[in-house]
Each structure stands twice: as C-alpha cells, then as structure tokens.
Design a protein around this motif. Structure first.
Motif, mmCIF file in Angstrom:
data_model
loop_
_atom_site.group_PDB
_atom_site.id
_atom_site.type_symbol
_atom_site.label_atom_id
_atom_site.label_comp_id
_atom_site.label_asym_id
_atom_site.label_seq_id
_atom_site.Cartn_x
_atom_site.Cartn_y
_atom_site.Cartn_z
ATOM 1 N N ARG A 115 -68.710 50.794 -37.061
ATOM 2 C CA ARG A 115 -67.363 50.248 -37.238
ATOM 3 C C ARG A 115 -66.416 50.635 -36.104
ATOM 4 N N LEU A 116 -66.785 51.612 -35.310
ATOM 5 C CA LEU A 116 -65.923 52.116 -34.248
ATOM 6 C C LEU A 116 -65.458 51.032 -33.264
ATOM 7 N N PRO A 117 -66.317 50.106 -32.830
ATOM 8 C CA PRO A 117 -65.829 49.054 -31.925
ATOM 9 C C PRO A 117 -64.719 48.200 -32.544
ATOM 10 N N LEU A 118 -64.759 48.009 -33.842
ATOM 11 C CA LEU A 118 -63.690 47.243 -34.490
ATOM 12 C C LEU A 118 -62.372 48.012 -34.469
ATOM 13 N N TYR A 119 -62.435 49.324 -34.590
ATOM 14 C CA TYR A 119 -61.225 50.141 -34.527
ATOM 15 C C TYR A 119 -60.640 50.123 -33.112
ATOM 16 N N VAL A 120 -61.518 50.148 -32.110
ATOM 17 C CA VAL A 120 -61.061 50.059 -30.722
ATOM 18 C C VAL A 120 -60.415 48.701 -30.480
ATOM 19 N N LEU A 121 -61.013 47.648 -31.025
ATOM 20 C CA LEU A 121 -60.436 46.307 -30.902
ATOM 21 C C LEU A 121 -59.055 46.252 -31.543
ATOM 22 N N SER A 164 -56.569 47.925 -29.312
ATOM 23 C CA SER A 164 -56.249 47.128 -28.125
ATOM 24 C C SER A 164 -55.360 45.937 -28.478
#
Length: 149
Positions: A49-55, A58
């Motif tokens: 899920r981490l890439p969604l949090y980074v998205l 941003s």
C-alpha cells in the motif's frame, strides 16, 4: 475561544468549528491507531500500500502548489508550504489507512482493551490544541520568536 464580545458562546462559530474538530479528531485517532498497528507488527501488506500513500502525498503537494499560485504566497514560501502539505498528507493518509486496516483486522485488540477510547481522547486533546494554535497563531509565533514559549 468561540465567544462574542460579551463572552457568550456563538452558535455559528461552534457550528463551523465543530465538524472540523470532529473530522480532525477522527483522522488523528485513525493515525494513532496506525502507529499502534505498525509498531505491533500487525500491519500486513503495508509495503504493497505504500506506493498509494506516496501518490496521495504527491497529489497533496501538487494541489498546494496550484493553490499557492492563486494566493499571496509565491516562490520559496509556496514551495515550502506545498512540501509540508505533501509530507503531512503522506503521513496522515498512510497512518490513517493503516489504522483503519488494523482496527478492522484486530477489533479485539482495539475495542476490548479500550485502546480506541484512549486514542480518541489523545486525538481530541491534539485537535483542541491545534484549533487553539490556529486561532492564536500570532501569539504562538511571537512567543516562539522571542523564546517566550
């Protein structure tokens, strides 16, 4: 405080501030619960899920940059503010989502131990302090600048 000149509470100020404080309190409670979930090692699937949090962070950054173009902020202050919005967005969405996931997957650990009540209390205090700090921003910054805090 939300008072008028005669010291009585104003209903319209409370009607505007109440939902904001409730939403902030619930968001902070979820974030605090996310910290508990991550610290306890129960945050399964966090890496996925981490890439969604980074998205999400941003998107908050870009939205703040666009909003700064239409305000009195520009240049370096706008970029610093946008970076802050992006980081806070990443942290709050990440921890809040992890808190919801932890609460749904481990309801006994959250409800039976009264952990949710303690975290809700802490979040309510933090929301109240945040509301006060925003309402008294000039006093807070002048006290910090003169080392009076």
């Amino acid at each position: 405080m939300a008072t008028s000149a005669n010291g009585y509470l104003e209903r319209d100020v409370l009607a505007r501030a109440g939902p904001l404080i409730c939403a902030t309190t619930l968001s902070l409670t979820a974030a605090f619960l996310g910290i508990v979930g991550i610290a306890s090692g129960s945050a399964t699937g966090l890496v996925g899920r981490l890439p969604l949090y980074v998205l999400a962070g941003s998107v908050g950054f870009v939205a703040a940059v666009l909003a700064a173009e239409h305000s009195e902020y520009y240049g370096r202050p706008a970029l610093v503010t946008a970076a802050g919005v992006g980081v806070v967005g990443f942290v709050m969405i990440g921890l809040g989502t992890e808190g919801v996931v932890y609460g749904l997957t481990n309801p006994d650990a959250v409800v039976a131990s009264h952990l949710s009540v303690y975290l809700l209390s802490a979040a309510m205090i933090a929301s109240g302090l945040g509301y006060w700090a925003v309402r008294n921003w000039r006093d807070v910054t002048s006290a910090v600048n003169t080392s009076g805090l």
